[in-house]
Write a protein that holds these residues in place. Structure first.
Motif, PDB file in Angstrom:
ATOM      1  N   CYS A  80     -17.913   9.375 -46.582  1.00 46.27           N
ATOM      2  CA  CYS A  80     -16.733   9.649 -45.989  1.00 46.27           C
ATOM      3  C   CYS A  80     -16.142   8.828 -45.193  1.00 46.27           C
ATOM      4  O   CYS A  80     -14.700   8.989 -44.588  1.00 46.27           O
ATOM      5  CB  CYS A  80     -16.291  11.154 -45.813  1.00 46.27           C
ATOM      6  SG  CYS A  80     -16.224  12.140 -47.347  1.00 46.27           S
ATOM      7  N   ASN A 110     -12.631  14.415 -48.559  1.00 44.57           N
ATOM      8  CA  ASN A 110     -12.084  15.443 -47.751  1.00 44.57           C
ATOM      9  C   ASN A 110     -10.541  15.078 -47.778  1.00 44.57           C
ATOM     10  O   ASN A 110      -9.714  16.105 -47.861  1.00 44.57           O
ATOM     11  CB  ASN A 110     -12.499  15.176 -46.002  1.00 44.57           C
ATOM     12  CG  ASN A 110     -13.858  15.815 -46.161  1.00 44.57           C
ATOM     13  OD1 ASN A 110     -14.062  16.772 -46.705  1.00 44.57           O
ATOM     14  ND2 ASN A 110     -14.617  14.904 -45.738  1.00 44.57           N
ATOM     15  N   ALA A 111      -9.971  14.048 -47.998  1.00 45.47           N
ATOM     16  CA  ALA A 111      -8.571  13.692 -48.110  1.00 45.47           C
ATOM     17  C   ALA A 111      -8.161  14.470 -49.680  1.00 45.47           C
ATOM     18  O   ALA A 111      -6.993  14.922 -49.444  1.00 45.47           O
ATOM     19  CB  ALA A 111      -8.306  11.917 -48.331  1.00 45.47           C
ATOM     20  N   LYS A 159      -7.936  16.100 -42.283  1.00 44.68           N
ATOM     21  CA  LYS A 159      -7.196  15.445 -43.089  1.00 44.68           C
ATOM     22  C   LYS A 159      -5.755  16.304 -43.560  1.00 44.68           C
ATOM     23  O   LYS A 159      -5.023  15.520 -43.938  1.00 44.68           O
ATOM     24  CB  LYS A 159      -7.986  15.198 -44.511  1.00 44.68           C
ATOM     25  CG  LYS A 159      -8.998  14.317 -44.377  1.00 44.68           C
ATOM     26  CD  LYS A 159      -8.451  12.696 -44.490  1.00 44.68           C
ATOM     27  CE  LYS A 159      -9.568  11.861 -44.141  1.00 44.68           C
ATOM     28  NZ  LYS A 159      -9.059  10.489 -44.078  1.00 44.68           N
ATOM     29  N   CYS A 184     -14.464  16.664 -36.732  1.00 46.87           N
ATOM     30  CA  CYS A 184     -13.503  16.365 -38.091  1.00 46.87           C
ATOM     31  C   CYS A 184     -13.741  17.453 -39.079  1.00 46.87           C
ATOM     32  O   CYS A 184     -13.018  17.283 -40.183  1.00 46.87           O
ATOM     33  CB  CYS A 184     -13.526  14.757 -38.328  1.00 46.87           C
ATOM     34  SG  CYS A 184     -14.953  14.045 -38.321  1.00 46.87           S
ATOM     35  N   SER A 238      -9.822   9.441 -52.791  1.00 42.50           N
ATOM     36  CA  SER A 238     -10.453   9.979 -51.538  1.00 42.50           C
ATOM     37  C   SER A 238     -11.871   9.619 -51.573  1.00 42.50           C
ATOM     38  O   SER A 238     -12.607   9.599 -52.810  1.00 42.50           O
ATOM     39  CB  SER A 238     -10.045  11.348 -51.475  1.00 42.50           C
ATOM     40  OG  SER A 238     -10.803  12.066 -50.508  1.00 42.50           O
ATOM     41  N   GLY A 239     -12.753   9.732 -50.348  1.00 44.62           N
ATOM     42  CA  GLY A 239     -14.156   9.852 -50.386  1.00 44.62           C
ATOM     43  C   GLY A 239     -14.541  11.368 -50.512  1.00 44.62           C
ATOM     44  O   GLY A 239     -15.745  11.668 -50.665  1.00 44.62           O
ATOM     45  N   GLY A 276     -13.300   6.210 -40.156  1.00 45.33           N
ATOM     46  CA  GLY A 276     -13.470   5.922 -41.763  1.00 45.33           C
ATOM     47  C   GLY A 276     -12.511   4.606 -41.990  1.00 45.33           C
ATOM     48  O   GLY A 276     -12.863   3.644 -41.783  1.00 45.33           O
ATOM     49  N   GLY A 277     -11.515   4.796 -42.472  1.00 44.98           N
ATOM     50  CA  GLY A 277     -10.331   3.953 -42.653  1.00 44.98           C
ATOM     51  C   GLY A 277      -9.466   3.687 -41.194  1.00 44.98           C
ATOM     52  O   GLY A 277      -8.707   3.057 -41.361  1.00 44.98           O
ATOM     53  N   GLY A 278      -9.631   4.581 -40.280  1.00 43.98           N
ATOM     54  CA  GLY A 278      -9.012   4.366 -39.337  1.00 43.98           C
ATOM     55  C   GLY A 278      -7.636   5.388 -38.991  1.00 43.98           C
ATOM     56  O   GLY A 278      -7.102   5.220 -37.939  1.00 43.98           O
ATOM     57  N   GLY A 279      -7.349   6.292 -39.814  1.00 46.25           N
ATOM     58  CA  GLY A 279      -6.233   7.049 -39.900  1.00 46.25           C
ATOM     59  C   GLY A 279      -6.174   8.150 -38.560  1.00 46.25           C
ATOM     60  O   GLY A 279      -5.399   8.311 -37.987  1.00 46.25           O
ATOM     61  N   LEU A 280      -7.493   8.620 -38.556  1.00 44.67           N
ATOM     62  CA  LEU A 280      -7.597   9.605 -37.363  1.00 44.67           C
ATOM     63  C   LEU A 280      -7.508   9.035 -36.188  1.00 44.67           C
ATOM     64  O   LEU A 280      -6.823   9.333 -34.977  1.00 44.67           O
ATOM     65  CB  LEU A 280      -8.971  10.394 -37.559  1.00 44.67           C
ATOM     66  CG  LEU A 280      -9.335  11.331 -36.393  1.00 44.67           C
ATOM     67  CD1 LEU A 280      -8.108  12.511 -36.246  1.00 44.67           C
ATOM     68  CD2 LEU A 280     -10.705  12.029 -36.666  1.00 44.67           C
TER      69      LEU A 280
HETATM   70  N1  PLV Z   1     -12.605  10.548 -45.187  1.00 43.71           N
HETATM   71  C1  PLV Z   1     -11.514   9.745 -46.066  1.00 43.71           C
HETATM   72  C2  PLV Z   1     -11.926   8.412 -46.528  1.00 43.71           C
HETATM   73  O1  PLV Z   1     -13.215   8.164 -47.243  1.00 43.71           O
HETATM   74  C3  PLV Z   1     -11.407  10.732 -47.422  1.00 43.71           C
HETATM   75  O2  PLV Z   1     -11.027  10.461 -48.402  1.00 43.71           O
HETATM   76  O3  PLV Z   1     -11.485  12.110 -47.288  1.00 43.71           O
HETATM   77  N2  PLV Z   1     -14.297  12.620 -40.881  1.00 43.71           N
HETATM   78  C4  PLV Z   1     -14.299  13.062 -42.094  1.00 43.71           C
HETATM   79  C5  PLV Z   1     -14.855  14.425 -42.504  1.00 43.71           C
HETATM   80  C6  PLV Z   1     -13.744  12.149 -43.068  1.00 43.71           C
HETATM   81  O4  PLV Z   1     -13.529  12.778 -44.455  1.00 43.71           O
HETATM   82  C7  PLV Z   1     -12.980  11.059 -42.640  1.00 43.71           C
HETATM   83  C8  PLV Z   1     -12.126  10.101 -43.712  1.00 43.71           C
HETATM   84  C9  PLV Z   1     -13.103  10.725 -41.452  1.00 43.71           C
HETATM   85  C10 PLV Z   1     -13.955  11.304 -40.549  1.00 43.71           C
HETATM   86  C11 PLV Z   1     -12.535   9.391 -40.890  1.00 43.71           C
HETATM   87  O5  PLV Z   1     -11.011   9.494 -41.316  1.00 43.71           O
HETATM   88  P1  PLV Z   1     -10.190   8.181 -41.286  1.00 43.71           P
HETATM   89  O6  PLV Z   1     -10.598   7.408 -42.554  1.00 43.71           O
HETATM   90  O7  PLV Z   1      -8.949   8.657 -40.980  1.00 43.71           O
HETATM   91  O8  PLV Z   1     -10.924   7.048 -40.113  1.00 43.71           O
HETATM   92  C12 PLV Z   1     -13.336   6.915 -47.622  1.00 43.71           C
END
Ligand code: PLV
Length: 322
Positions: A220, A64-65, A39, A303, A61-62, A166-170
């Motif tokens: 997350c 990690n963000a 993140k 991740c 954030s969940g 998660g939300g698709g950002g990665l």
């Molecule tokens: N976590 C987000 C969204 O949570 C957060 O707020 O930290 N792997 C890990 C360890 C993550 O923490 C997350 C996202 C993902 C994968 C998925 O990433 P994304 O959201 O960009 O698809 C609700």
């Protein structure tokens, strides 16, 4: 040049996974980022662009963000407010406070916390830092694939890249990174857990779908709606995105096997990606003709994630009966 907050993480070949899958498998160790997950790439870039003259940032954030945002804000000498849902574990809340952030716990899932973060950004004049839905985040995340390409070299094009969604950002960042290095023909395997599968639901429906609740323990990954760009990439034909879902039990089993074999502890959100190799999914996709045989090298984006410790791991084992 803008200061970088993320590091170029190691790309390690896993002998045991390579043996299991039958093709060299490389782990992009995003767990070793300063904030414990990928993140920091996107959030570092977004804050550099949007927050240099800010009076402070607010991030929903969940977990990690939020840790990434708190880390970046501290390095930029900005006050940070992180809004997390009640599902965020105490050790994450503590880590946020250790970085000097002020923490608000609002609602049951990330979507509730996000509404509060947006409200605070308007009422307090703070820069809003979203966890996954912003082009600057995707641009920042794209560096992960640029590093992989540099480490593998131009002739070792991957057979597939595996990421959690998660939300698709990665996912959006990885697609953009593949674009940047001219590897748009490399398929991306997008992994979610049952009950946090908003991308899979959207792909199946052909439109954005909002889940009623997040029943997965992989909190997350728990956004109720995936970002529109992720769905659009999957429909665009520019890149092949294979959307797959595993159970929480499969994700946890992957976390346990990874700990045993690679001696690294990651959270369930990351276990979803690892489950693609450990649960035999890659083999199954080959049997179904959706991935070629033989397959070029596999890249798994490890991740990372800080929402785990030994006690939580033991609790999850009991709860999920693994
Ligand atoms: N976590 C987000 C969204 O949570 C957060 O707020 O930290 N792997 C890990 C360890 C993550 O923490 C997350 C996202 C993902 C994968 C998925 O990433 P994304 O959201 O960009 O698809 C609700």
């Amino acid at each position: 040049m803008a200061e970088l907050f993320h590091i170029n993480t190691p790309l390690l070949e896993s002998i045991s996974i390579s043996k299991l899958v039958g093709t060299p498998t490389y782990l992009k160790m995003e767990n070793s980022q300063p904030s414990g997950s990928f993140k920091i790439r996107g959030i570092g870039h977004l804050c550099q662009q949007l927050a240099t003259n800010s009076r402070g940032i607010v991030c929903s954030s969940g977990g990690n963000a939020g840790v990434a945002a708190a880390y970046v804000a501290r390095r930029m000498s900005l006050p940070a407010t992180i809004v997390v849902p009640a599902s965020s574990p105490q050790n994450v809340v503590q880590r946020l406070r250790d970085h000097g952030a002020s923490v608000r716990i609002v609602g049951e899932v990330w979507d509730d916390a996000d509404a509060e973060a947006v409200r605070l950004s308007l009422s307090e004049g703070l820069t809003y830092v979203p966890p996954f839905d912003h082009p600057l985040l995707w641009k920042g995340h794209s560096s992960v694939m640029v590093e992989v390409a540099a480490a593998l070299g131009p002739t070792a094009k991957p057979g597939a890249v595996i990421v959690s969604v998660g939300g698709g950002g990665l996912l959006c960042g990885v697609v953009q990174g593949l674009q940047n290095v001219g590897w748009m023909d490399v398929p991306v395997i997008a992994m979610e857990t049952v009950g946090a599968d908003c991308f899979n639901a959207a792909v199946k429906a052909g439109r954005l779908v909002t889940l009623e609740n997040i029943s997965s323990e992989a909190k997350c990954l728990g956004a109720k709606t995936v970002c529109r760009q992720a769905l659009e990439y999957s429909q665009s034909g520019e890149v092949t995105i294979i959307s797959e879902v595993v159970s929480d039990q499969q994700a946890l089993q992957a976390v346990l096997t990874f700990l045993d074999e690679e001696r690294v502890l990651v959270e369930l959100a990351c276990g979803a990606a690892l489950a693609a190799v450990y649960s035999g999914l890659v083999k199954q996709l080959q049997d179904e003709g959706r991935l070629p045989v033989p397959l070029g090298p596999l890249v798994v984006v490890v991740c990372g994630g800080g929402s785990i410790n030994l006690e939580q791991l033991i609790n999850l084992k009991h709860k999920l009966q693994v």
